[in-house]
Structures are given as C-alpha cells and as structure tokens.
Design a protein around this motif. Structure first.
Motif, PDB file in Angstrom:
ATOM      1  N   GLY A  81      20.089 -15.908  14.368  1.00  0.00           N
ATOM      2  CA  GLY A  81      19.502 -14.887  14.731  1.00  0.00           C
ATOM      3  C   GLY A  81      19.368 -14.231  12.533  1.00  0.00           C
ATOM      4  N   GLN A  82      18.682 -13.510  12.687  1.00  0.00           N
ATOM      5  CA  GLN A  82      18.812 -13.077  11.296  1.00  0.00           C
ATOM      6  C   GLN A  82      18.994 -11.208  11.871  1.00  0.00           C
ATOM      7  OE1 GLN A  82      14.565 -13.492   9.961  1.00  0.00           O
ATOM      8  NE2 GLN A  82      15.399 -15.387   8.106  1.00  0.00           N
ATOM      9  N   SER A  83      19.379 -10.915  11.200  1.00  0.00           N
ATOM     10  CA  SER A  83      19.264  -9.139  10.267  1.00  0.00           C
ATOM     11  C   SER A  83      18.312  -8.588   9.857  1.00  0.00           C
ATOM     12  CB  SER A  83      20.442  -9.245   9.651  1.00  0.00           C
ATOM     13  OG  SER A  83      20.544  -7.440   8.964  1.00  0.00           O
ATOM     14  N   THR A  84      18.028  -7.651  11.656  1.00  0.00           N
ATOM     15  CA  THR A  84      16.628  -6.407  10.993  1.00  0.00           C
ATOM     16  C   THR A  84      17.133  -5.191  11.032  1.00  0.00           C
ATOM     17  OG1 THR A  84      17.308  -6.151  13.566  1.00  0.00           O
ATOM     18  CG2 THR A  84      16.075  -7.652  12.745  1.00  0.00           C
ATOM     19  N   ALA A  85      18.285  -4.980   9.256  1.00  0.00           N
ATOM     20  CA  ALA A  85      18.266  -4.068   8.995  1.00  0.00           C
ATOM     21  C   ALA A  85      17.653  -3.294   8.334  1.00  0.00           C
ATOM     22  CB  ALA A  85      19.877  -4.156   8.345  1.00  0.00           C
ATOM     23  N   ASP A  86      16.944  -2.302   7.509  1.00  0.00           N
ATOM     24  CA  ASP A  86      15.937  -1.866   7.488  1.00  0.00           C
ATOM     25  C   ASP A  86      15.874  -0.204   6.395  1.00  0.00           C
ATOM     26  OD1 ASP A  86      12.984  -1.991   6.078  1.00  0.00           O
ATOM     27  OD2 ASP A  86      12.467  -1.422   8.025  1.00  0.00           O
ATOM     28  N   ASN A 120       5.027 -19.252   3.378  1.00  0.00           N
ATOM     29  CA  ASN A 120       5.217 -18.669   4.438  1.00  0.00           C
ATOM     30  C   ASN A 120       6.025 -17.837   4.279  1.00  0.00           C
ATOM     31  OD1 ASN A 120       8.172 -19.612   5.637  1.00  0.00           O
ATOM     32  ND2 ASN A 120       7.340 -21.226   5.666  1.00  0.00           N
ATOM     33  N   ASN A 121       5.904 -17.105   5.518  1.00  0.00           N
ATOM     34  CA  ASN A 121       5.970 -15.603   5.669  1.00  0.00           C
ATOM     35  C   ASN A 121       7.808 -15.175   5.231  1.00  0.00           C
ATOM     36  OD1 ASN A 121       3.769 -14.856   5.909  1.00  0.00           O
ATOM     37  ND2 ASN A 121       3.707 -13.192   7.420  1.00  0.00           N
ATOM     38  N   SER A 122       8.771 -16.037   6.280  1.00  0.00           N
ATOM     39  CA  SER A 122       9.895 -16.554   5.465  1.00  0.00           C
ATOM     40  C   SER A 122       9.838 -16.960   4.898  1.00  0.00           C
ATOM     41  CB  SER A 122      10.234 -17.493   6.765  1.00  0.00           C
ATOM     42  OG  SER A 122       9.251 -16.934   8.178  1.00  0.00           O
ATOM     43  N   PHE A 180      11.596  -7.898   7.813  1.00  0.00           N
ATOM     44  CA  PHE A 180      10.378  -8.434   7.120  1.00  0.00           C
ATOM     45  C   PHE A 180       9.320  -9.285   8.150  1.00  0.00           C
ATOM     46  CE2 PHE A 180       7.696 -11.066   4.519  1.00  0.00           C
ATOM     47  CZ  PHE A 180       6.795 -10.153   3.838  1.00  0.00           C
ATOM     48  N   ASN A 181      10.046 -10.201   8.015  1.00  0.00           N
ATOM     49  CA  ASN A 181       9.477 -10.545   9.709  1.00  0.00           C
ATOM     50  C   ASN A 181       8.481 -10.237  10.863  1.00  0.00           C
ATOM     51  OD1 ASN A 181       9.718 -13.192   7.692  1.00  0.00           O
ATOM     52  ND2 ASN A 181      11.538 -13.749   8.571  1.00  0.00           N
ATOM     53  N   ASP A 182       9.731  -9.087  10.998  1.00  0.00           N
ATOM     54  CA  ASP A 182       8.826  -8.427  12.701  1.00  0.00           C
ATOM     55  C   ASP A 182       7.774  -7.345  11.729  1.00  0.00           C
ATOM     56  OD1 ASP A 182      11.179  -9.549  13.735  1.00  0.00           O
ATOM     57  OD2 ASP A 182      12.409  -7.674  14.005  1.00  0.00           O
ATOM     58  N   ALA A 183       8.107  -7.342  10.815  1.00  0.00           N
ATOM     59  CA  ALA A 183       6.989  -6.384  10.594  1.00  0.00           C
ATOM     60  C   ALA A 183       5.514  -6.981  10.056  1.00  0.00           C
ATOM     61  CB  ALA A 183       7.623  -5.279   9.161  1.00  0.00           C
ATOM     62  N   VAL A 217       4.682  -4.266   4.344  1.00  0.00           N
ATOM     63  CA  VAL A 217       3.956  -5.747   4.556  1.00  0.00           C
ATOM     64  C   VAL A 217       2.675  -4.689   3.930  1.00  0.00           C
ATOM     65  CG1 VAL A 217       3.026  -6.330   6.620  1.00  0.00           C
ATOM     66  CG2 VAL A 217       5.295  -6.769   6.084  1.00  0.00           C
ATOM     67  N   LYS A 218       2.578  -3.341   4.329  1.00  0.00           N
ATOM     68  CA  LYS A 218       0.646  -3.163   4.295  1.00  0.00           C
ATOM     69  C   LYS A 218       0.538  -3.248   2.880  1.00  0.00           C
ATOM     70  CE  LYS A 218       2.221   1.237   7.465  1.00  0.00           C
ATOM     71  NZ  LYS A 218       1.717   2.564   7.287  1.00  0.00           N
ATOM     72  N   LEU A 219       1.371  -2.959   1.669  1.00  0.00           N
ATOM     73  CA  LEU A 219       1.078  -3.335   0.230  1.00  0.00           C
ATOM     74  C   LEU A 219       0.760  -4.986   0.125  1.00  0.00           C
ATOM     75  CD1 LEU A 219       3.630  -1.501  -1.136  1.00  0.00           C
ATOM     76  CD2 LEU A 219       1.832  -0.636  -1.362  1.00  0.00           C
ATOM     77  N   LEU A 220       1.607  -6.177   1.339  1.00  0.00           N
ATOM     78  CA  LEU A 220       1.270  -7.148   0.355  1.00  0.00           C
ATOM     79  C   LEU A 220      -0.297  -7.770   1.635  1.00  0.00           C
ATOM     80  CD1 LEU A 220       4.898  -8.752   0.902  1.00  0.00           C
ATOM     81  CD2 LEU A 220       3.729  -7.934  -0.872  1.00  0.00           C
ATOM     82  N   THR A 221      -0.224  -6.994   2.113  1.00  0.00           N
ATOM     83  CA  THR A 221      -1.471  -7.668   3.031  1.00  0.00           C
ATOM     84  C   THR A 221      -2.820  -6.061   2.510  1.00  0.00           C
ATOM     85  OG1 THR A 221      -0.975  -6.319   4.658  1.00  0.00           O
ATOM     86  CG2 THR A 221      -0.409  -8.139   4.522  1.00  0.00           C
TER      87      THR A 221
END
Length: 428
Positions: free
Chosen positions: A79-84, A102-104, A122-125, A148-152
C-alpha cells in the motif's frame, strides 16, 4: 538350549511375510517406488504449510485494512503512505510541470516537487476526477484536497502554459478598420507564460519573443530542413517564422523556458503536425510544382482569402493557375499582411507599396506564409480542385464567393460585391 532362539531371531524377515515387518527395498524397482512414495509425502507437507501461511496472511490483512489510516499500516502488502499536510498552511509558490498519463503518475510528480506529502493522500483525494498534465502554479506543503481543488478548477486559474492558435492567426497583433485588435500568436504566447510567484509577476515579453524569432539560429529554433533556406534568407526579421507555428491547442508551453526554447518547442511540434498532414508529400500531390515550404506559403494565402473551407480547393487552384501563367497573384490578403490597418476593401497606397509580401507588386508567392495554416487549407493546397479559374471575389457578408476564368465575368461579379456594400474600391 538358547541357541535355537538366537538362530530364529537372526533370520531375515521377507517383505510381505506373516510377521508383517518391512525390510529396506532390495531391487531397483522397489527402490524407485520408495523414492516416489517419499516425494508424495514431501509434496503433501509443502501444500499443507502453504495453506496455513495463506490463511494467516488473509487474517492479518483483514485486521490491518480497516486500521490503515489510523495506525499507519498502509504500506503493508504494497500500500501507499497517506501522510498529509494540514489544510490552509502552505509553503512558497512554485511552477510544477505535472507529467504522466494518470493520477498516480501526477501524484508522484507532486510528491517529488514537495507539493503534497504522499502519493496515497493525493490519490485518495483525487479519486477518479480527471486531471490534465501541464504546468501549474502551486504551493509547497499543500494538503492533498487543496491541491486537487486547484488542479480540477474548471476556470483553470492556476494553469499556465496554455494557448489556442486559430487557423489564419498571425504572429503580430492586427488592427482592423473597425478599431478591433486581433491578438497575434506572440501575444498569445506571452499571455500563456504569465504567472505570479510569491507576489512577483513573471512573463516572457512579446519583445523578447520578437528578438528570438529574428536573431536565433535556425538550429536553436528547430526550423525544419524544408524551411531552413527561406528562414535564413529573412534573418533579422521576426516574420521569417510566420506560418511555422500551426493552429491548435498548445497546453505544454514551459513558462520558465527561454523565448528561443519556447518558439523552438512550438515550431518542432508544428513541423511534426505538418508532416503528418502530408506536407512533405506535396511533390506527389496536385500541387506538384510547389516544394513543401512554397505549399505552406500558398496554403496560408488560401486560409486568409476566403472564410469558408468549401472554397479552399478552388482558391488553391487559382493560385497555381496564376503562377503557371506568370501572372501576379494580386491577393488582398498579402497586402493586408503588412498594412498598419487591415481592411477587406484594399485600396490606396497599400496596393502599390513594394514589400516582399505584396502580390499586387511582386510576382510569385509572398516571401513567407502570411498566417497559421489549418488542416483544411493545407489539404486543399496539396490537392486543389481541377479547373481553369483565374479570378474570384467574395460578394456578400455571408462569404459567398464566385470564380471565373474570364476577366469580364469577374468584373461583373465585383459589381455584385459593390451592390452588397462589401466593396467600394473600383465600384461604379
């Protein structure tokens, strides 16, 4: 006596005899069968062990998955770290080129740039939201959701390095008789490179682009081989690269690159586009007497002369017919190319002004293309419609255009344009 008892115990017991006691296999066949039996026993043992391990892993995974966010177990089993980072608390601004498919891929770019803390966050968001590769104005240490809000953002307020070049667009801004200004490609590029970092505005200026276009070497500008001679001949004039930037959406312009590098990237990509559209095969097409650069020049005139693509193949034929007869092209679009104020009704000294583009004065094609050549105009030039036409005129504001091989008929057609108030020059 005990001798008889000792003799009886010492006698070997045969396999399968009444005593039922096994002895080591003696024959080759017996030894082979024994090896096969032992191998079966070993396989059963390995299978049983593997079953126990798999069951253990499943149990542990079932326990760990719900706890991945709270106990930091997300790296277990790949799995991936989800530290934010905390929302609303960011570091300095920077320009980030998000690359990948892709998003990854985007997540890793953002982690490497220090924008987000982990790919997992990032992937979760981001989820399944569509995000485009490109250049973005972002901050370091952004929360994944804020990033993600800025990118979308549909308004693309943080996106830089994008421009859309329409067919027929010219390098320079053009002032029309109606006082409207049509933005040129160099101004579009300058706007596309504008951004602000930590309160300081940046952009590549039009003047810097003009200097690069005029003075940079053809190698540095990545001028294609088929255009190099013509471009070198106009060194010192930025218009030498006119037409070499194709129409289209260019969304990967590096706003931090040098003016020369920016122009080179657009010219190189445009050359590949022209090649894909058959420009280098022009010698085998209907315009067999034009080399690729001449075909691009001719197509640019076709693009600017009429506003309906349905007429392009006929205009392309008129140009070829006039060139074959060594007759001046006398195209108004070539006069307007260097005019301070453009006007569909060309008149006065502009008609007689001696420039390398004015085809009322010079024979042959203009010195360079006079605008960005779209796919339809290029296709029409590569395969012009057969016909004897030498003249054409647009007679109304809807774009209706009449063609003829007779000058007298052309004069009559011009009067129709005069009657419709589209032309005033030369009208009775």
């Amino acid at each position: 006596m005990n001798d008889g008892w000792r003799t009886q115990r010492a006698e070997p017991v045969q396999v399968g005899d009444a005593a039922g006691v096994a002895r080591p296999p003696q024959t080759r066949t017996e030894r082979r069968r024994e090896r096969e039996r032992q191998e079966r026993l070993r396989r059963r043992g390995r299978l049983a062990f593997a079953t126990i391990v798999v069951a253990f892993v499943v149990v542990i995974a079932g326990i760990a998955y719900p706890m991945r966010h709270t106990l930091g177990l997300s790296r277990l089993f790949g799995g991936q770290s989800t530290a934010d980072w905390s929302s609303g608390s960011t570091g300095p601004q920077l320009i980030v080129h998000i690359t990948g498919t892709n998003n990854s891929d985007f997540a890793q770019t953002l982690v490497d740039a220090g924008v987000v803390r982990s790919a997992g966050a990032f992937n979760d968001a981001a989820g399944d939201q569509p995000i485009s590769a490109g250049f973005y104005e972002l901050n370091k240490h952004m929360s994944a959701s804020d990033c993600v809000k800025l990118l979308t953002d549909p308004a693309r307020t943080h996106r830089v390095g994008m421009l859309s070049v329409p067919p027929g667009a010219q390098l320079d801004d053009k002032h029309g008789i109606d006082d409207k200004v049509t933005q040129g490609i160099l101004s579009m590029i300058s706007d596309a490179t504008a951004y602000t970092l930590n309160g300081t505005p940046h952009r590549v200026t039009v003047d810097a682009l003009v200097k690069a276009a005029a003075a940079a070497s053809t190698a540095d500008l990545q001028i294609p081989d088929w255009a190099t001679t013509a471009v070198q001949a106009k060194t010192g004039d930025h218009r030498r690269i006119e037409g070499l930037i194709a129409p289209g959406s260019w969304d990967q312009v590096d706003p931090q690159a040098s003016p020369t590098a920016i122009l080179a990237s657009l010219i190189s990509a445009s050359a590949a586009k022209f090649q894909a559209e058959g420009l280098l095969d022009v010698s085998t097409a209907g315009a067999a007497k034009l080399d690729p650069y001449e075909a691009l020049v001719s197509a640019s005139v076709v693009e600017r002369e009429v506003n309906q693509a349905a007429y392009y193949p006929k205009v392309a034929r008129v140009i070829l017919n006039r060139l074959a007869r060594k007759q001046r092209l006398e195209m108004d679009s070539t006069v307007n190319y260097t005019a301070a104020v453009t006007n569909i009704d060309v008149a006065g000294e502009n008609l007689s002004k001696p420039t390398d583009w004015n085809t009322y004065v010079k024979y042959g094609l203009p010195a360079t293309p006079i605008g960005a050549v779209g796919s339809d105009a290029l296709a029409a030039t590569e395969a012009p419609e057969p016909g004897p036409w030498l003249y054409f005129v647009t007679i109304d504001k809807s774009g209706t255009t009449l063609f003829t091989s007779q000058f007298s008929v052309h004069e009559h057609n011009r009067e129709l344009a005069c009657a419709n108030k589209l032309l005033t020059t030369g009208c009775k």
